[in-house]
Each structure stands twice: as structure tokens, then as C-alpha cells.
Design a protein around this motif. Structure first.
Motif, PDB file in Angstrom:
ATOM      1  N   ASN A   3      43.902   3.841  16.810  1.00  0.00           N
ATOM      2  CA  ASN A   3      44.994   3.225  16.067  1.00  0.00           C
ATOM      3  C   ASN A   3      46.119   2.802  16.996  1.00  0.00           C
ATOM      4  O   ASN A   3      46.319   3.376  18.063  1.00  0.00           O
ATOM      5  CB  ASN A   3      45.545   4.197  15.014  1.00  0.00           C
ATOM      6  CG  ASN A   3      44.562   4.391  13.877  1.00  0.00           C
ATOM      7  OD1 ASN A   3      43.578   3.677  13.763  1.00  0.00           O
ATOM      8  ND2 ASN A   3      44.834   5.383  13.045  1.00  0.00           N
ATOM      9  N   ALA A   4      46.872   1.793  16.557  1.00  0.00           N
ATOM     10  CA  ALA A   4      48.032   1.357  17.341  1.00  0.00           C
ATOM     11  C   ALA A   4      49.195   2.299  17.082  1.00  0.00           C
ATOM     12  O   ALA A   4      49.429   2.735  15.953  1.00  0.00           O
ATOM     13  CB  ALA A   4      48.406  -0.070  16.951  1.00  0.00           C
ATOM     14  N   ARG A   5      49.926   2.611  18.123  1.00  0.00           N
ATOM     15  CA  ARG A   5      51.104   3.472  18.005  1.00  0.00           C
ATOM     16  C   ARG A   5      52.235   2.677  17.358  1.00  0.00           C
ATOM     17  O   ARG A   5      52.629   1.621  17.850  1.00  0.00           O
ATOM     18  CB  ARG A   5      51.533   3.944  19.380  1.00  0.00           C
ATOM     19  CG  ARG A   5      52.863   4.671  19.430  1.00  0.00           C
ATOM     20  CD  ARG A   5      52.751   6.139  19.150  1.00  0.00           C
ATOM     21  NE  ARG A   5      51.955   6.843  20.140  1.00  0.00           N
ATOM     22  CZ  ARG A   5      51.955   8.162  20.288  1.00  0.00           C
ATOM     23  NH1 ARG A   5      52.710   8.914  19.505  1.00  0.00           N
ATOM     24  NH2 ARG A   5      51.198   8.737  21.194  1.00  0.00           N
ATOM     25  N   PRO A   6      52.820   3.167  16.244  1.00  0.00           N
ATOM     26  CA  PRO A   6      53.932   2.432  15.609  1.00  0.00           C
ATOM     27  C   PRO A   6      55.203   2.535  16.456  1.00  0.00           C
ATOM     28  O   PRO A   6      55.587   3.624  16.895  1.00  0.00           O
ATOM     29  CB  PRO A   6      54.130   3.148  14.266  1.00  0.00           C
ATOM     30  CG  PRO A   6      52.991   4.090  14.125  1.00  0.00           C
ATOM     31  CD  PRO A   6      52.465   4.373  15.479  1.00  0.00           C
ATOM     32  N   ARG A  33      47.666   0.588  22.616  1.00  0.00           N
ATOM     33  CA  ARG A  33      48.011  -0.434  21.620  1.00  0.00           C
ATOM     34  C   ARG A  33      49.271  -0.015  20.877  1.00  0.00           C
ATOM     35  O   ARG A  33      49.401   1.133  20.437  1.00  0.00           O
ATOM     36  CB  ARG A  33      46.865  -0.641  20.630  1.00  0.00           C
ATOM     37  CG  ARG A  33      45.626  -1.260  21.252  1.00  0.00           C
ATOM     38  CD  ARG A  33      44.485  -1.346  20.251  1.00  0.00           C
ATOM     39  NE  ARG A  33      44.902  -2.073  19.065  1.00  0.00           N
ATOM     40  CZ  ARG A  33      44.706  -1.650  17.815  1.00  0.00           C
ATOM     41  NH1 ARG A  33      44.143  -0.473  17.590  1.00  0.00           N
ATOM     42  NH2 ARG A  33      45.095  -2.383  16.787  1.00  0.00           N
ATOM     43  N   GLN A  35      52.030  -1.212  17.737  1.00  0.00           N
ATOM     44  CA  GLN A  35      52.366  -2.069  16.599  1.00  0.00           C
ATOM     45  C   GLN A  35      53.882  -2.030  16.430  1.00  0.00           C
ATOM     46  O   GLN A  35      54.445  -0.995  16.051  1.00  0.00           O
ATOM     47  CB  GLN A  35      51.690  -1.564  15.321  1.00  0.00           C
ATOM     48  CG  GLN A  35      52.030  -2.375  14.071  1.00  0.00           C
ATOM     49  CD  GLN A  35      51.553  -3.814  14.161  1.00  0.00           C
ATOM     50  OE1 GLN A  35      50.404  -4.059  14.516  1.00  0.00           O
ATOM     51  NE2 GLN A  35      52.428  -4.761  13.851  1.00  0.00           N
ATOM     52  N   ALA A  58      54.637   4.867   8.364  1.00  0.00           N
ATOM     53  CA  ALA A  58      53.847   4.211   9.407  1.00  0.00           C
ATOM     54  C   ALA A  58      53.151   5.248  10.279  1.00  0.00           C
ATOM     55  O   ALA A  58      51.996   5.061  10.684  1.00  0.00           O
ATOM     56  CB  ALA A  58      54.743   3.315  10.263  1.00  0.00           C
ATOM     57  N   GLY A  59      53.855   6.347  10.560  1.00  0.00           N
ATOM     58  CA  GLY A  59      53.247   7.417  11.336  1.00  0.00           C
ATOM     59  C   GLY A  59      52.087   8.063  10.601  1.00  0.00           C
ATOM     60  O   GLY A  59      51.038   8.347  11.189  1.00  0.00           O
ATOM     61  N   ALA A  61      50.227   6.678   8.292  1.00  0.00           N
ATOM     62  CA  ALA A  61      49.116   5.726   8.186  1.00  0.00           C
ATOM     63  C   ALA A  61      48.328   5.619   9.483  1.00  0.00           C
ATOM     64  O   ALA A  61      47.101   5.461   9.469  1.00  0.00           O
ATOM     65  CB  ALA A  61      49.649   4.350   7.780  1.00  0.00           C
ATOM     66  N   SER A  62      49.016   5.725  10.609  1.00  0.00           N
ATOM     67  CA  SER A  62      48.352   5.563  11.910  1.00  0.00           C
ATOM     68  C   SER A  62      47.805   6.875  12.458  1.00  0.00           C
ATOM     69  O   SER A  62      46.911   6.877  13.306  1.00  0.00           O
ATOM     70  CB  SER A  62      49.322   4.968  12.932  1.00  0.00           C
ATOM     71  OG  SER A  62      50.356   5.897  13.239  1.00  0.00           O
ATOM     72  N   LEU A  64      49.610   8.735  14.237  1.00  0.00           N
ATOM     73  CA  LEU A  64      50.292   8.869  15.524  1.00  0.00           C
ATOM     74  C   LEU A  64      51.799   8.940  15.300  1.00  0.00           C
ATOM     75  O   LEU A  64      52.330   8.297  14.377  1.00  0.00           O
ATOM     76  CB  LEU A  64      49.972   7.664  16.423  1.00  0.00           C
ATOM     77  CG  LEU A  64      48.504   7.496  16.832  1.00  0.00           C
ATOM     78  CD1 LEU A  64      48.299   6.128  17.482  1.00  0.00           C
ATOM     79  CD2 LEU A  64      48.086   8.606  17.786  1.00  0.00           C
ATOM     80  N   PRO A  66      55.415   7.989  15.479  1.00  0.00           N
ATOM     81  CA  PRO A  66      56.089   6.725  15.773  1.00  0.00           C
ATOM     82  C   PRO A  66      57.109   6.884  16.900  1.00  0.00           C
ATOM     83  O   PRO A  66      57.570   7.988  17.199  1.00  0.00           O
ATOM     84  CB  PRO A  66      56.795   6.378  14.460  1.00  0.00           C
ATOM     85  CG  PRO A  66      56.130   7.211  13.416  1.00  0.00           C
ATOM     86  CD  PRO A  66      55.702   8.459  14.122  1.00  0.00           C
TER      87      PRO A  66
END
Length: 273
Positions: A3-6, A33, A35, A58-59, A61-62, A64, A66
């Protein structure tokens, strides 16, 4: 985890400072990556709570944690944002305390100082420079007496965006002149440019890249043919070398780098806005 890091650029102003600094930092990390999202004008506790909620979601969902690059000048807003659980990077924190000690004065926390219209003279200088760049684009006008510099090169070598950047960020009156096939066949600097030789700087580009750019503009035209691009670039570079005009390839250079090199070579020292 793939996943992309927010990453959030959060500010109580435009967010330009946070995004600029944050982007510069993130480019130092390869293979990761990101976002990114900019959240400007977070200037009330309510907006800060909403931003914190967005960051937290966002954290989740990913999967990871943020990262928040924060330029809010109100410490209370930063406290609310930190409730998101994100890694908080305050762009001012490392510098304010040493500056306060050195200057013997506490900072005055005011929003919008970096990108607000606080200096009307400087603002109008930028607007006038922008108007100049637009009216002297692509050889539209040849009255270069007031120009700070003139970029020369073949069509689509990057002259226009560089002129616009110089005007907007440095207040520089930058004109540009496209070297046409007729100019190139003459094998010498066009007469209309000779009296402005000290203001000239050449931009060149890899012919294959030029071919790709011209194809997007005029697909399958003679103008865009690879042979045409190769010939024009070779003629332009030969002319500029013969005339002793400094030149720079824009193939892999950013507008920021091109602008800095042009200003340095021509000895133009302007504050960045």
C-alpha cells in the motif's frame, strides 16, 4: 505491504510551503510509494478535527501510519491534528527556537506571511513580469529593451514554461524567441537578437524527446518528424556554440533547475516569492 503511505500537507494557509518542503523530503526515499494530499486553510479547531479524521481514516484504509507535514502556526491546531495518530512533522519547529534565541525576539505567529499579498510592490512586480512573459512569448514582440533575459531555442524546447516560472516565482521579465528553420539556415544569430546578446540564454533538448513532444502537438506532421527534430537541434546547438551563447539541455531538467541555472549564469539575483 504494497500500500502507498498516506502523506498530508496541512496548513492554516495555502499549504504551498508544507507541500514544497514535504515533496523535497519524500524524493529522498526511493522504492516507497506515497499517496499525497494537500489540506489548506485548516484555520479553526473544527477544520482541524475534520482534517484529523480524514488523516486517521486514510491510515486505517492503508494499514500504514500517515505522515503529516504541518505548517500551521497555531500550536493548538497542531495538537488537534496530532490526535490523528500520524507522524507529525512541523516544518517550522527546528528553526523557530534557534532564530528566537539569535534575534532576541519571539516570533509573531501570523498566517499567510509566506504566500499572502503582504508586499504590494513585490506582488505587482510579479504580475507585470507575468504580463511581459505572455506578451513576449514565442517572438510575438521583439522590443526587448526591458527584458531581463531572453531564452532562445527551437520550438518546444521548454522556453515558455521557463519564462512563466521565472516571472511568477522571481518577478523576472523573461522573453523567448523560437529559432525558426529560416533562422537556422542563416547559421548565425538573427539580427533582431544581436543587440541583446548579453541577455541571451539557449535551451536545447534531445531530438527524440523533442519528437515526442511535437507529436503530441502536431502528430505525423513534418514539424514533428524525428529527422526534422534532429536537424533543427543540431543546427541550433551549432549556432549557439558559434555565437558563444551559453545553453542548457532541458531533456532531464526541471523548470526549477533550468531557471536557477539561467539566473546564475546571467548574474540575476532575485528573491524567490
Amino acid at each position: 505491504m504494497d500500500n502507498a503511505r498516506p502523506v498530508f500537507y496541512v496548513s492554516d494557509g495555502t499549504g504551498i510551503t508544507a507541500e514544497t518542503i514535504g515533496h523535497s523530503m519524500l524524493t529522498q526515499f526511493h522504492g516507497i510509494r506515497f499517496q499525497t494530499d494537500r489540506l489548506p486553510f485548516v484555520d479553526t479547531p473544527e477544520k482541524a478535527r475534520y482534517a484529523a479524521s480524514r488523516i486517521r481514516l486514510a491510515g486505517q484504509a492503508s494499514g500504514l501510519r500517515p505522515i503529516v507535514v504541518n505548517s500551521c502556526v497555531d500550536a493548538g491546531l497542531s495538537t488537534v491534528l496530532a490526535e490523528s495518530g500520524a507522524l507529525m512533522l512541523d516544518v517550522f519547529a527546528p528553526f523557530i527556537e534557534p532564530l528566537e534565541r539569535e534575534l532576541g525576539q519571539s516570533r509573531q505567529a501570523r498566517v499567510g506571511q509566506a504566500h499572502g499579498m503582504v508586499d504590494f510592490e513585490a506582488y505587482h512586480r510579479r504580475i507585470n513580469a507575468m504580463n511581459y512573459a505572455l506578451t513576449h512569448d514565442d517572438g510575438a514582440r521583439l522590443d526587448y529593451d526591458e527584458a531581463d533575459l531572453i531564452l532562445v531555442g527551437v520550438s518546444r524546447a521548454g522556453k515558455t514554461p521557463t519564462c512563466v516560472y521565472l516571472a511568477l516565482h522571481h518577478g523576472v521579465r523573461a522573453a523567448n524567441y523560437p529559432l525558426t528553420p529560416d533562422d537556422l539556415d542563416e547559421e548565425r544569430l538573427p539580427g533582431k537578437l544581436r543587440q541583446y546578446r548579453r541577455k541571451l540564454f539557449g535551451l536545447t533538448i534531445d531530438p527524440l524527446r523533442l519528437h515526442q513532444i511535437r507529436q503530441e502537438r502536431r502528430a505525423n506532421s513534418r514539424y514533428a518528424q524525428l529527422d526534422t527534430c534532429k536537424r533543427e537541434v543540431a543546427q541550433a546547438e551549432a549556432m549557439l556554440r558559434r555565437e558563444g551563447i551559453e545553453m542548457l539541455s532541458t531533456t532531464h531538467a526541471s523548470i526549477e533547475e533550468i531557471s536557477s541555472r539561467v539566473l546564475e549564469h546571467l548574474g540575476i539575483n532575485r528573491e524567490m516569492y
